[in-house]
Enzyme design. Structure first.
Site, PDB file in Angstrom:
ATOM      1  N   SER A  30       9.127  -1.892  -0.586  1.00 18.24           N
ATOM      2  CA  SER A  30       7.837  -1.201  -0.986  1.00 18.24           C
ATOM      3  C   SER A  30       8.315  -0.126  -1.895  1.00 18.24           C
ATOM      4  O   SER A  30       9.452   0.639  -1.327  1.00 18.24           O
ATOM      5  CB  SER A  30       7.293  -0.351   0.320  1.00 18.24           C
ATOM      6  OG  SER A  30       6.249   0.185  -0.251  1.00 18.24           O
TER       7      SER A  30
ATOM      8  N   LYS B  49       6.877  -4.716  -3.915  1.00 20.70           N
ATOM      9  CA  LYS B  49       5.585  -3.966  -3.854  1.00 20.70           C
ATOM     10  C   LYS B  49       5.569  -2.647  -4.309  1.00 20.70           C
ATOM     11  O   LYS B  49       6.561  -1.838  -4.321  1.00 20.70           O
ATOM     12  CB  LYS B  49       5.340  -3.877  -2.325  1.00 20.70           C
ATOM     13  CG  LYS B  49       4.097  -2.875  -1.915  1.00 20.70           C
ATOM     14  CD  LYS B  49       3.930  -3.096  -0.370  1.00 20.70           C
ATOM     15  CE  LYS B  49       3.381  -1.766   0.117  1.00 20.70           C
ATOM     16  NZ  LYS B  49       3.037  -1.847   1.619  1.00 20.70           N
TER      17      LYS B  49
ATOM     18  N   LYS C  70       3.520   0.863  -4.977  1.00 20.52           N
ATOM     19  CA  LYS C  70       2.567   1.693  -4.753  1.00 20.52           C
ATOM     20  C   LYS C  70       1.949   2.205  -6.214  1.00 20.52           C
ATOM     21  O   LYS C  70       2.496   2.392  -7.052  1.00 20.52           O
ATOM     22  CB  LYS C  70       3.036   2.940  -4.093  1.00 20.52           C
ATOM     23  CG  LYS C  70       3.752   2.788  -2.826  1.00 20.52           C
ATOM     24  CD  LYS C  70       2.732   2.411  -1.758  1.00 20.52           C
ATOM     25  CE  LYS C  70       3.466   2.266  -0.386  1.00 20.52           C
ATOM     26  NZ  LYS C  70       2.223   2.135   0.553  1.00 20.52           N
TER      27      LYS C  70
ATOM     28  N   ASP D 255       0.157  -1.851  -3.835  1.00 21.58           N
ATOM     29  CA  ASP D 255      -0.717  -1.307  -2.630  1.00 21.58           C
ATOM     30  C   ASP D 255      -1.124   0.171  -3.102  1.00 21.58           C
ATOM     31  O   ASP D 255      -0.480   1.039  -3.451  1.00 21.58           O
ATOM     32  CB  ASP D 255       0.343  -1.024  -1.611  1.00 21.58           C
ATOM     33  CG  ASP D 255      -0.202  -0.510  -0.238  1.00 21.58           C
ATOM     34  OD1 ASP D 255       0.564  -0.162   0.740  1.00 21.58           O
ATOM     35  OD2 ASP D 255      -1.388  -0.289  -0.323  1.00 21.58           O
TER      36      ASP D 255
ATOM     37  N   GLU E 267      -2.964  -4.829  -2.265  1.00 20.51           N
ATOM     38  CA  GLU E 267      -3.451  -4.109  -0.835  1.00 20.51           C
ATOM     39  C   GLU E 267      -4.068  -2.845  -0.592  1.00 20.51           C
ATOM     40  O   GLU E 267      -3.998  -2.152  -1.401  1.00 20.51           O
ATOM     41  CB  GLU E 267      -1.864  -4.150  -0.227  1.00 20.51           C
ATOM     42  CG  GLU E 267      -1.881  -3.456   1.152  1.00 20.51           C
ATOM     43  CD  GLU E 267      -0.315  -3.056   1.713  1.00 20.51           C
ATOM     44  OE1 GLU E 267       0.611  -3.652   0.945  1.00 20.51           O
ATOM     45  OE2 GLU E 267      -0.308  -2.607   2.789  1.00 20.51           O
TER      46      GLU E 267
ATOM     47  N   ASP F 127      -4.678  -3.371   4.961  1.00 21.75           N
ATOM     48  CA  ASP F 127      -3.780  -2.672   5.958  1.00 21.75           C
ATOM     49  C   ASP F 127      -4.542  -1.798   6.784  1.00 21.75           C
ATOM     50  O   ASP F 127      -4.970  -1.750   7.855  1.00 21.75           O
ATOM     51  CB  ASP F 127      -2.762  -1.941   4.716  1.00 21.75           C
ATOM     52  CG  ASP F 127      -1.643  -1.209   5.463  1.00 21.75           C
ATOM     53  OD1 ASP F 127      -0.748  -0.675   4.866  1.00 21.75           O
ATOM     54  OD2 ASP F 127      -1.980  -0.724   6.561  1.00 21.75           O
TER      55      ASP F 127
ATOM     56  N   LYS G 269       0.664  -4.330  11.269  1.00 25.43           N
ATOM     57  CA  LYS G 269       1.588  -3.513  11.509  1.00 25.43           C
ATOM     58  C   LYS G 269       1.136  -2.939  13.048  1.00 25.43           C
ATOM     59  O   LYS G 269       0.245  -2.530  13.390  1.00 25.43           O
ATOM     60  CB  LYS G 269       1.377  -2.110  10.780  1.00 25.43           C
ATOM     61  CG  LYS G 269       1.735  -2.090   9.277  1.00 25.43           C
ATOM     62  CD  LYS G 269       1.348  -0.852   8.482  1.00 25.43           C
ATOM     63  CE  LYS G 269       1.852  -0.544   7.140  1.00 25.43           C
ATOM     64  NZ  LYS G 269       1.292   0.326   6.520  1.00 25.43           N
TER      65      LYS G 269
ATOM     66  N   GLY H 232       5.429  -2.142   7.047  1.00 28.24           N
ATOM     67  CA  GLY H 232       6.220  -1.282   7.585  1.00 28.24           C
ATOM     68  C   GLY H 232       5.799   0.263   7.333  1.00 28.24           C
ATOM     69  O   GLY H 232       4.837   0.502   6.753  1.00 28.24           O
TER      70      GLY H 232
END
Ligand code: NPQ
Ligand code: MG
Length: 366
Positions: A133, A159, A161, A187, A212, A237, A261, A289
């Site tokens: 991430s 991934k 952000k 995400d 995400e 998520d 998660k 995570g």
């Protein structure tokens, strides 16, 4: 299994670099560890709650308080993980706190029985492919350097952000620099609204694996509507806090992929329920995570090795976040991390290191 006592330990873990998301920037983790002591064994678990209620409503001081005042006193006399799960159900929410307590009991019981968590959960692999991430950065060149570095380390999936103002440009730049074969996803951590649908649809040009949590955690219906407007699969998520939420999301068509998660959904027993539900409905899973230390990371790797976890997760190497982990560091090899093979979670904190990062410890006799 009779619990003699429980330790609530707080540790301060500086991050190797600030980690910026749409809800803020973190430079140091204030982590709550739970240790369950029985005559036969000890169990460890990591609470994934952040210092502030920015990812979800939980925060680490609140988790410690609800454990101390309500959850630990509610433990049955001779608990195992299933009995703990049932005993904690009357309490609403606080899933990260519940997950930590249940997991520490599960670790103690599995260590006493000599069974690895992976085997208990039904894992089918002994190593898992790892994604990474990548936070929001100050510039696109800085982002490209960071992505290049992670690819050099061997990560199999990137991934990014994103947030309004940092989405199309960084995604386009990564695609142009690293090509169309790179496994790439984004995400948003709930940074957009349904009004942004036409803008989010522009991400469809980049062949992403998924987007995400584009909308708010309680926007289940809105995600179902957005799914009809995007080609890119939606992964949830923050919205999925239980197997019931997962069933509702699948029924509504709010997502076709779930980031699992265990801390967010209340533990590894619930995570296995979501695994079995998702497999029955053809929904892909991957293990998310929460910047865990080796204690939480070890347990997540056992979960990520289940057959329904078909996409690379955020189970990155220890060095992604910490210069010195509190366990033997997890190190990436050919883009994979090995699933621990010892009883329970299969790792222990290194005493000297743990003492150095400990900011407080509290013993609760049962
Ligand atoms: C790896 C990843 O992106 N995790 C979370 C976000 C996140 C971001 C920052 C955090 C800081 C402290 C504790 C948990 C955190 C979780 C996510 O998937 O949405
Ligand atoms: Mg996320």
């Amino acid at each position: 299994m009779k619990i003699t006592g429980i330790e609530l330990r707080r540790i301060a873990m500086p991050l190797v670099a600030p980690f910026r998301t749409s809800f803020g920037t973190e430079s140091e983790r204030d982590v709550l560890l739970v240790r369950v002591v029985t005559p036969d064994s000890e169990g460890w678990a990591e609470c994934v709650a952040m210092s502030q209620p920015l990812y979800s409503s939980e925060y680490v001081d609140g988790a410690a308080e609800v454990l101390r005042r309500f959850l630990i006193p509610a433990l049955p006399a001779h608990p195992d993980a299933h009995r703990v799960h049932r005993a904690l159900e009357p309490f609403k929410g606080h899933r990260m706190a519940k997950a930590a307590l249940e997991t520490a009991v599960l670790d103690a019981q599995l260590r006493a029985g000599g069974q690895p968590l992976a085997s208990f959960l039904g894992a089918s692999a002994d190593r898992v492919p790892c994604g990474v991430s990548v936070g929001i950065m100050d510039s696109v060149p800085q982002l490209l350097d960071a992505v290049g570095g992670y690819l050099d380390e061997g990560y199999v999936r990137i991934k990014l952000k994103i947030e309004p103002g940092w989405d199309l440009a960084p995604v386009r730049a990564v695609r142009e620099r690293f090509g169309d074969d790179l496994l790439l996803q984004v995400d948003a951590n709930a940074a957009y609204t349904l009004a942004d649908a036409p803008h989010l649809a522009k991400l469809d040009d980049f062949g992403l694996l998924l987007i995400e949590q584009p909308l708010a955690n309680d926007d289940m219906v809105q995600h179902a509507r957005l799914a009809t407007l995007l080609k890119t699969p939606i992964c949830l998520d923050e919205s999925i806090e239980s197997a019931e939420h997962a069933a509702a999301a699948i029924t509504l068509g709010a997502c076709s992929i779930i980031n699992v998660k265990p801390g967010r959904i209340g533990g590894y027993l619930e995570a296995r329920r979501i695994h079995d539900l998702a497999r029955a409905h053809g929904v892909a899973l991957w293990c998310g995570g929460m910047l865990e230390t080796g204690i939480g990371r070890a347990a997540n790797l056992a979960l990520a090795a289940l057959p329904g976890f078909t996409l690379p997760g955020d189970t990155s190497a220890s060095r992604r976040y910490y210069a010195t982990d509190i366990t033997t560091p997890f190190e990436l090899r050919d883009g994979h991390l090995d699933v621990p093979t010892g009883p329970g979670i299969g790792v222990d904190p290194v005493p000297g290191i743990l003492d150095e990062v400990t900011t407080s410890t509290e013993w609760i006799t049962l």
